[in-house]
Structures are given as structure tokens and as C-alpha cells.
Design a protein around this motif. Sequence first.
Motif, mmCIF file in Angstrom:
data_model
loop_
_atom_site.group_PDB
_atom_site.id
_atom_site.type_symbol
_atom_site.label_atom_id
_atom_site.label_comp_id
_atom_site.label_asym_id
_atom_site.label_seq_id
_atom_site.Cartn_x
_atom_site.Cartn_y
_atom_site.Cartn_z
ATOM 1 N N GLU A 98 51.733 29.756 47.898
ATOM 2 C CA GLU A 98 50.367 30.267 47.923
ATOM 3 C C GLU A 98 50.446 31.779 48.078
ATOM 4 O O GLU A 98 50.584 32.305 49.183
ATOM 5 N N SER A 106 48.249 34.036 47.680
ATOM 6 C CA SER A 106 47.095 34.546 48.410
ATOM 7 C C SER A 106 46.164 33.373 48.623
ATOM 8 O O SER A 106 46.398 32.282 48.094
ATOM 9 N N LYS A 111 43.712 32.764 47.181
ATOM 10 C CA LYS A 111 43.084 32.402 45.918
ATOM 11 C C LYS A 111 44.087 32.177 44.782
ATOM 12 O O LYS A 111 43.689 31.862 43.676
ATOM 13 N N TRP A 112 45.369 32.354 45.050
ATOM 14 C CA TRP A 112 46.394 32.175 44.022
ATOM 15 C C TRP A 112 47.425 31.168 44.515
ATOM 16 O O TRP A 112 47.947 31.291 45.631
ATOM 17 N N PHE A 144 50.029 26.986 37.577
ATOM 18 C CA PHE A 144 49.345 28.109 38.205
ATOM 19 C C PHE A 144 47.901 27.681 38.453
ATOM 20 O O PHE A 144 47.306 26.977 37.642
ATOM 21 N N ARG A 196 44.078 29.327 40.133
ATOM 22 C CA ARG A 196 43.336 30.472 40.664
ATOM 23 C C ARG A 196 41.968 30.008 41.105
ATOM 24 O O ARG A 196 41.259 29.323 40.360
#
Length: 907
Positions: free
Chosen positions: A829, A831, A833-834, A856, A858
Motif C-alpha cells: 500500500e 499510500s 489511495k494506492w 494496481f 487506485r
Amino acid sequence: MQTNIPNILFCCIFLLFSSAFLQAQELQQNQSIRIEAKKDSLVMVSTLPLAQLVRTQDSILGLFERDTLKQPRQNRMITDVVKYKATDYMRLSNRKKKMYLYNEAQVIYQDMTIDAGYIIIDNERNEVYAYGITDSTGAYIQTPVFTQGGKTVEPDSIRFNFDSERALVYNSRTQEASFNVKGQVTKRENDSVYFMKNVRFTTSEDVDDPDYYFYARKIKFVPDKKIVSGLVNMYIADIPTPLGLPFGYFPLTEERTSGFIIPSFGDSQQGYFLQNGGYYFALSDYADLLAVGDYYTNGSYAMRLESSYTKRYKFRGNFSFRYERQYNSERGFPDFSESSVYNIRWSHSQDAKASPSSRFSASVNLGSSNYYQQSVNQSNTANFLNNTLSSSVSYSKTFESTPGVNFSLTATHSQNTNTGEINMTLPTLQASVDRIYPFAPKGGSKKGIIQNINLQYNLRAENRFNTTDSLFFQPEMFADAVMGAQHSIPLATNFKILKYFSVSASTNFEENWVFKTFERSFDQASNAVVIDTINGFDSYRTYNFNASIGTTLYGRKDFSKDSKIQAIRHVMRPSISYGINPAFDQYYDTYERTSLTDGLTELVEYSRFTGSLYGAPNQNYSSSIGLSISNTLEAKVRDKDSTATEPKKIKLLNNFSLSTSYNLAADSLKLAPISVRGGIPIVQNKLDINFTGNLDPYALNNRNQRIDKLNIANGGSLFRLTNANVSFGYSFSSKDFSDKDDENEDEIDNESKRNGGRPDDLFGKNTDLDGNLYEDEDPFEGKEDNENKKWYNYKIPWDIRLSYTMTYSNQQRQSEITSHSIMFSGDVELSPKWAVGASSGFDLRERGFTYTQLRFQRDLDSWRMSFSWVPFSARRSWNFFIGIKASMLSDIKYEARRQPTRAIGRN
């Protein structure tokens, strides 16, 4: 207002209360005014009906007295008491017939509540106006909050009429279902109908600055039911898109509703397509049905039916049927082919409390063997790499009696997707009677060989089918069915010798019923064995005897308390067993076979039960001794935690065992290979290296056949390692290296693997039909700090899973490693959000990568974006998806994919 109030003020307040009391008597209404002293504020609360408020105001005291002018009588529509309050002041204007409430003002009328910084009550028009106020910095604060019927609207200002209960609201903000709605002007007809102008509605949390929204010029808004709009456009980051409709309809109900499913479009090997379009039926509160289909421009099509059902405290389940008709190339072309594939899945579970004495469950996954290889509209990696489909439907019942009786009825299915072979039992009936201790005492524990004698009765009856994928449920399948029943009565006892040795002895009687036997004869003309099937009842009976003795030995070596290793403990469990299996020659016959080469005739033994459900009875007498020993090695080490009062236990060797047997009745090769197995703990409770192997004491001849000669006597070693396997699995994550305070953080649940997948994602994660890599839940949910809007992690969560296996074979001097591979899977992870992940492996024997997947994902606040990629192999493909998270807007999405090449065989 100070707490020490002058006497003159008390006199004024007394006159005020007296005047108010006389006024209330004349109006025949109850009035009460309460003045509360607070620091730096005066709070006044009134429960006076609005139509009877006094119109005049004393010029000195600023308080109320009776109006000297007779007011005309008006027909008021107010039917309840209006309550109001404010923190700073409440001022009444007799000339304007208005009351002004300032700072933390509130008006309550029936189920309607208005909170605002500034409220004006117009007595003549029976209206209320609410605004925000500005603070010392010029910020607009205490904006109105309008609440009625459990719904809340937060506008910039409000105008509300008590008579008609209509309202005008400016820049209102409200939430309905998953939508956040903001309208420039809102006209409230009643508590169930609103008309709005210049409206934006979105599922984004920030309605003032959303990442996307729908903009409508005019809408009709019915809370909890629907939004009906005129011309509506979709805006992304305040940029208008060509996505628009002349009118729109958006349901707001929280309940499931029936409706159309908008298909997705794209292109594939079958041409351009429309996929997953259909209709959703909300059948009831307990069941639903999804019917969708696909169509491709080369004529291929598919359909899918899915249903989920549940009844609380009773049962739950889901059912799925998929059918695809596929065409490759075009008709008339030499490479044209067509095929049909289907798949049926059914899962049913019963609540344990629904019926304690009976239970029904189902787990079904059957269909075409090549469904997961050739299906166009699914990417179930776990099932694609799995070579077996299996099913089980069972019902069991326990009869509360003495002794207890257990009954079960089961249908099973096992299918090899590589060979297309199918084994099915339809049904399997099992019944048993609980153990009976005929010589046990009525009270107390059982002691000795006699009191521990017990017997049991078991029944197993089967109707078994063995067929292929092409003949599944065809007449040929039922013609080759094999039926039978097996009755068994085990008799056993156990006791102790010399207090330390545990002895058990048992004998088992079996009677087998079959309904089909096979007679054999030799046809001299064709030089072949002829098998005649004899339909009818037949049976045979067998029995055997087994006994074993074992004990447990403990050894311990203590060291100094100052040493790191304080003690080593060895636990050894040796056991010796003896078994007799008689030969049942009475069930064997012979036929004559003449050799064409030398003309000699020989007798061949056979059993008419060979090929029946439970096979032929044992023909060879055996009397064997079994030897086994298991070992566990543990150590006590000094704990690193200085506050710990006890040393820590760790395992050095886990269940290391040796076992073999010696056949006393055999003429040669009496000693069986020694089986070795065990585990070596490397990281406590995390990593164990497991190993198995077979050691053969006998030698091989020049044709690599076992001979009755020890390998060491033939010039070799004491034992030959004929086969071995070493394997381990290990998983670790960033939490293993973090502080203890972080151990309770939420984890991303692995996708629930159905029908044979791995729970560790080493085969990759499945891509759902909507492109979601995480079927169970949103991996980003709860990860973001909404207040601080974190866009990075100073601690990056990650996890890795490893699996290693190596198999060695040397039964015929080949001395080769037949399989050798390592697999891994991990997620990082980057972030909140990623998230990125990968699953792959390397075949060390073939020198190549195994199935590899990169993924991936997002989090785009209101949107979700994912990309999965299989870069090589026959399953080379990729899938890109972006769509709105909210379920009611799940049709607003974009998906592109490159599907793997699928070779379609002819039907």
C-alpha cells in the motif's frame, strides 16, 4: 448579566410578570417567559403561541406589555405551540410585527426545527426567515439547519410559511440515500415534494467541491423515493462531459428494487460485444434474481442467471448458471469452429440453531471441463489453474435415542478438467449406531479389557457413476451405474498394562452387497478374455484382526539458569502393532487360457467381484507387524522480555516419525520401505520446513526391479531413498516489524476462494466482472483520514507470501527432481489511495516463470480504478476498469480488456 442584580431591576421584572399574567388571563392562554442568567449572554425561551404574541415593546426595559390597540381577528392555521430561543437577544418590533432572534437561534414547530445564527419571525405573514451570521473574521457561520421528518437540509438561508408549510431554501445541502444534493433554489411544497433549480447531486462526500457531479437545471425531488430531472449533464472536476440525458430518473430507496442493467461494450476475438446487460429482479426480502447476457458480432452469445437467498436464523445460499455459445472465426472459413460451455454453482448453508438434529448443506461446482479455460466473460484464475471441480450436497439427521442413530444422504461429484473424467455418487447413504459398551458399569469410569469392549454398526450404500464430460447425464452414463452396500460391525477394546502401556485390540466384520458381477472366460478364436456382466444380487463377507501397544517416554536435560537454553525436552512415542488379514479363496474361480505360441494351457484365477463397487476380497493371507516411532524435541530458552517470569518454549523438531511393517506371511520382500516424515520449525508459529521420504532396504536388479536382497548386501548403502518431498509456506508483513500498538490494525481480507482456490493468492487474485480485484471489500475503506486528508504513509503497509516445494524420485534409479518451484505473492500500500500487488513463481526445474499477475488499484474518492495484467503465458491478458463506487451508479463505468487467446475445439 451580573449575578448581583439591583433592586430596581427586580421591581421591573415583577411588574413584567404581573402584566404578562393579566394578559394571559384575558387571552385565555398560558404564557411563560423564562430569563436565564448566563455569563455574557441572556437566554430567553418562550412557549407562547405565535398568533398571541404581544405587539408592543417597552422603550426602557425592552420587554413586553399589552397592546392598547384592538387588533383585527385573523384566521390562523397554526395548530401547535411555536417554541423559540436565542443566546444573545430576542427583540420584538411592534411596528413591523416581527421578532428577531440572534446567535444560536432556534424555532421549533411540530416536527420542524430551524437552527441558525439569525432568525426573523414575521407574525403578520406567519413566516420565518433564517440566515447565517458573520464572525469577526468575516466568515459566514451558523448557517441554517432545517430538520423535519428525520431529514436535514443545510442551506445558506431559509424562508418558511407556517400556514402553508411551504419553504424557499437557498443553496440547500442534503443527503438522500447515497446522494449528496445541493440546489441553488429549493421550493418545498410539503414534507414529501421539493422542486429545485440549478442542482448538483453526487456520491462524493464534499458536495461543495466534488470530484464529479450531475448538474440539472430543474428537478423534482421526493425524499426516500426518487429524483426526476430535466436536462442533466455529468461534470468531472467541474468540466462538463458529453454524457447527458434529456431527462433523468434516480431512485433513492435504500431497499433493493428491480431494474435494467446497462451493458458494457468493447471488442474481442469474437468481434465487438455488449456484455453483462440484462435485468435485476428484487423478488422479495428473501431472494433476488439477476439475468444478464452477452452478444458478440460474430454470433457468439452467453447468458447468466444468478440468485441469492437468505432467511435469518434459518439458511442462506446463492445459485449461478452460466451458458456460452462460442464461434471462432467465420462460417465457411477453414478455421471456423464452435463450442458450448456451461457451469452450475450452488452454495447453501443452514444456520446451526435452525435445527440442531438435522442439517442440509450444498457446495456445487460442475459443468464443462473446459469452461474456465474457454469462457470469455470471466477471469477466475484460481479455478483456471485448479484441475478439479467438485460438488457435494448432503442431508444429515440424528435421532435422539439410546443408542443414538445417525443418518446421512449425500450426492457427490468430482471432475478432472484435464481428462474430462467424472466420478459421481447419486446418492450415498450412510447410517450408523453409536458405540455400545455392553459390559460397562452403570456408574463410574470403565476399567479393564472387559468393561471397555464396545461395538458399533455402520452402513454405507452407494450408486456410483464413472463417465466422461461428453456423456454426462446421457443414457450411457446411467447404463454403466454400479450399486452396492457395505455393512460393518467393528468390535474393539482398550486397556493398560503395567500402568504405562496402552493396548488396543479390534476386529472388524464386513458384508458387501453388490447388484452386478462379472464372469470371465477365454475365447480361443479371438484369443481374448470375454467378460459377461451378470445382473442380480450377490454378496461376500470378510473379517480381520488388529492389535497395538504403545507408550510415551519423556527425557529432559536441564542447564544452568544463566544460560540462554535452560532445558531441552524430548518426547518419544513408540508403538508396535500386529494385524491379520485372512485370504478369502472361496470367492475366486478359474478359467483355462491356451497360449498360441506353445499351445500350453494354464489356469487363471479371478473373482466375479472384480470391477464391482467395493472390489474383490483379499486373496493373499497376510500377517504383519507394524513399527512406528514419533519424536518431538522442545527447548526452554530465556525470554528476551526481562519482566517475564517463565522461560519461553520453542520447538526444535516437530513430530519426526519413522514407520514400517514386516509381513510374516510373505515369501520375500517382507520388510516394507521405511516412511520418514516431520517438520523443522525455523520461525516459531510462522515457518516450518516439512519433509517426507521413503527408504527402501532392498536392492534393484538390472531391470530396476526390487529383489529379495538387502541393498547393503548388494554393495550399496543401508537404504535407498526412493522418493522425497520438501516444502514450506511462509508469510510475513510490515506488522511483524511494527510496534505492538499497530497489531490491531485492520487487514485487507484475502478474497474468499471458492471451489478449489488458494487462500494465499499465490495463484493471483480474481478479476471480477466489474474489474474489481478485491471481491469481498474495498481495500481502501477506512484507510483515509478524512479530516487531515493524508496523501502519503510514513509507514508503508506490505505483506508477502511464499511457498516452496521440491519432489525427488528414485524408484528405478532415475534420480531426478520431478518438481521444483517457488511461488510468491505480495501487496504494497504505497499510500492510503494506492495499492499494488504481484503474484508469480519460478519453476526451477523447467527454468521458467509460473503464472504471473501484476495488479494496481487506485482509490479516486468517489471512483475506483483498477488494472490487472498477465504479461506472458497462454493466459496473457490485461484488464482496466474505472467506475463509480456507489452501487446505484455502478453502470457509469469504463472497462477495457485484452482477453487471453482461447482455442475452441469442435463440438
